[in-house]
Design an enzyme around this catalytic site. Structure first.
Site, PDB file in Angstrom:
ATOM      1  N   LYS A  13       0.836  -1.215   0.000  1.00 49.92           N
ATOM      2  CA  LYS A  13       0.000   0.000   0.000  1.00 49.92           C
ATOM      3  C   LYS A  13       0.868   1.263   0.000  1.00 49.92           C
ATOM      4  CE  LYS A  13      -2.190  -0.875   3.884  1.00 49.92           C
ATOM      5  NZ  LYS A  13      -1.482  -2.100   4.292  1.00 49.92           N
ATOM      6  N   ARG A  88      -9.298   0.813   8.961  1.00 51.42           N
ATOM      7  CA  ARG A  88      -8.797  -0.516   9.311  1.00 51.42           C
ATOM      8  C   ARG A  88      -9.901  -1.401   9.895  1.00 51.42           C
ATOM      9  NH1 ARG A  88      -3.156   0.348   8.657  1.00 51.42           N
ATOM     10  NH2 ARG A  88      -1.978  -1.131   9.876  1.00 51.42           N
ATOM     11  N   ARG A 127      11.709  -6.613   5.336  1.00 57.45           N
ATOM     12  CA  ARG A 127      11.540  -5.191   4.978  1.00 57.45           C
ATOM     13  C   ARG A 127      12.460  -4.287   5.807  1.00 57.45           C
ATOM     14  NH1 ARG A 127       5.621  -2.507   4.838  1.00 57.45           N
ATOM     15  NH2 ARG A 127       5.646  -2.775   7.096  1.00 57.45           N
ATOM     16  N   ARG A 160      11.559  -1.778  11.122  1.00 64.37           N
ATOM     17  CA  ARG A 160      10.518  -1.314  12.036  1.00 64.37           C
ATOM     18  C   ARG A 160      10.348  -2.340  13.154  1.00 64.37           C
ATOM     19  NH1 ARG A 160       5.367   0.131   8.307  1.00 64.37           N
ATOM     20  NH2 ARG A 160       4.364  -0.804  10.124  1.00 64.37           N
TER      21      ARG A 160
HETATM   22  P1  AMP Z   1       1.025   0.487   9.116  1.00 69.63           P
HETATM   23  O1  AMP Z   1       2.253   1.295   8.851  1.00 69.63           O
HETATM   24  O2  AMP Z   1      -0.144   0.914   8.278  1.00 69.63           O
HETATM   25  O3  AMP Z   1       1.290  -1.002   9.029  1.00 69.63           O
HETATM   26  O4  AMP Z   1       0.606   0.778  10.624  1.00 69.63           O
HETATM   27  C1  AMP Z   1       1.448   0.480  11.701  1.00 69.63           C
HETATM   28  C2  AMP Z   1       0.644   0.426  12.988  1.00 69.63           C
HETATM   29  O5  AMP Z   1       0.022   1.693  13.205  1.00 69.63           O
HETATM   30  C3  AMP Z   1      -0.492  -0.579  12.996  1.00 69.63           C
HETATM   31  O6  AMP Z   1      -0.070  -1.877  13.347  1.00 69.63           O
HETATM   32  C4  AMP Z   1      -1.428   0.037  14.037  1.00 69.63           C
HETATM   33  O7  AMP Z   1      -0.940  -0.191  15.360  1.00 69.63           O
HETATM   34  C5  AMP Z   1      -1.273   1.517  13.764  1.00 69.63           C
HETATM   35  N1  AMP Z   1      -2.273   1.981  12.779  1.00 69.63           N
HETATM   36  C6  AMP Z   1      -2.058   2.443  11.517  1.00 69.63           C
HETATM   37  N2  AMP Z   1      -3.207   2.788  10.921  1.00 69.63           N
HETATM   38  C7  AMP Z   1      -4.193   2.529  11.816  1.00 69.63           C
HETATM   39  C8  AMP Z   1      -5.603   2.663  11.798  1.00 69.63           C
HETATM   40  N3  AMP Z   1      -6.266   3.110  10.719  1.00 69.63           N
HETATM   41  N4  AMP Z   1      -6.293   2.303  12.920  1.00 69.63           N
HETATM   42  C9  AMP Z   1      -5.667   1.855  14.010  1.00 69.63           C
HETATM   43  N5  AMP Z   1      -4.336   1.678  14.088  1.00 69.63           N
HETATM   44  C10 AMP Z   1      -3.597   2.031  13.006  1.00 69.63           C
END
Ligand code: AMP
Length: 219
Positions: A13, A88, A127, A160
């Protein structure tokens, strides 16, 4: 044009959002990136979010929903935006819809980037990302020219915390339980388009662009 990119962690994404943002000249809004920036600068939002992110579970809805509502009202989103990592779950999708309604806007298309679980684990565990510009690498499939350094901006690349083996499973579980139901939700609204997320980066971008353009010419 208001787009949502759906897909599991590791589906691409972020990468595709960046390409589409350049192609359509509208901002990419990554809730994960915004949250990580808040964690780095130790804001109260960041401190609150960190404990959830470290465990690989979702940050409470009210935190992210307010964050996104503020962001999409900004000037640069007037011509459109690409949501990456939001919504999400169904509740976030419903709040998004009602927020957009108050702005006389709606979602035009939801692109679901589909990748099987085995490939997701392989991508996430290898990654590495740039601390500064967020560029994404893979230790085996897409390593930087100089180990540990970003090709684009020479800054440090790192793993990360939530890409570590023990957190990956938790994140994929959360995805399957909470986020996957959004596929049906958007199919029912006639907005969902599935895209095969396995293949060359540019080829996938082109498939997404085709799907978007087709949607536009049909409307
Ligand atoms: P991502 O980089 O999109 O994989 O997000 C990393 C982390 O941020 C996720 O595992 C969640 O803990 C938090 N996070 C990101 N987007 C959301 C969202 N829309 N709702 C809740 N938590 C989020």
């Amino acid at each position: 044009m208001n787009l949502i990119l759906l897909g599991a962690p590791g589906a691409g994404k972020g990468t595709q959002g960046k390409n589409l943002s350049e192609r359509f000249k509208i901002p990419q809004i990554s809730t994960g990136d915004i949250l990580r920036a808040n964690v780095r600068s130790k804001t109260s939002l960041g401190l609150k979010a960190k404990e959830f992110m470290d465990k690989g579970v979702l940050v409470p809805d009210n935190v992210v929903v307010d964050m996104v509502s503020d962001r999409i009202q900004q000037e640069d989103c007037q011509k459109g935006f690409i949501l990456d990592g939001f919504p999400r779950n169904i509740n976030q999708a419903e709040v998004l819809e009602s927020t957009l309604k108050t702005m006389n806007k709606s979602i035009d298309k939801v692109i679901g980037i589909e990748v099987d679980r085995k490939e997701l684990v392989r991508r996430l565990s290898g990654r590495r990302v740039c601390r500064k510009c967020g560029a994404s690498y893979h230790v085996i499939f897409n390593p930087p020219v100089n180990i540990g350094m970003c090709d684009k901006c020479d800054s440090e690349i790192y793993q990360r915390d939530d890409d570590k083996e023990e957190t990956i499973e938790a994140r994929l579980g959360v995805y399957e339980q909470e986020t996957l139901p959004l596929t049906d939700y958007y199919i029912r609204k006639g907005l969902y388009k599935a895209i095969d997320g396995i293949g060359g980066m540019d080829q996938i971008t082109n498939s997404i662009v085709d799907a978007i353009e087709k949607g536009r010419s049909n409307s």
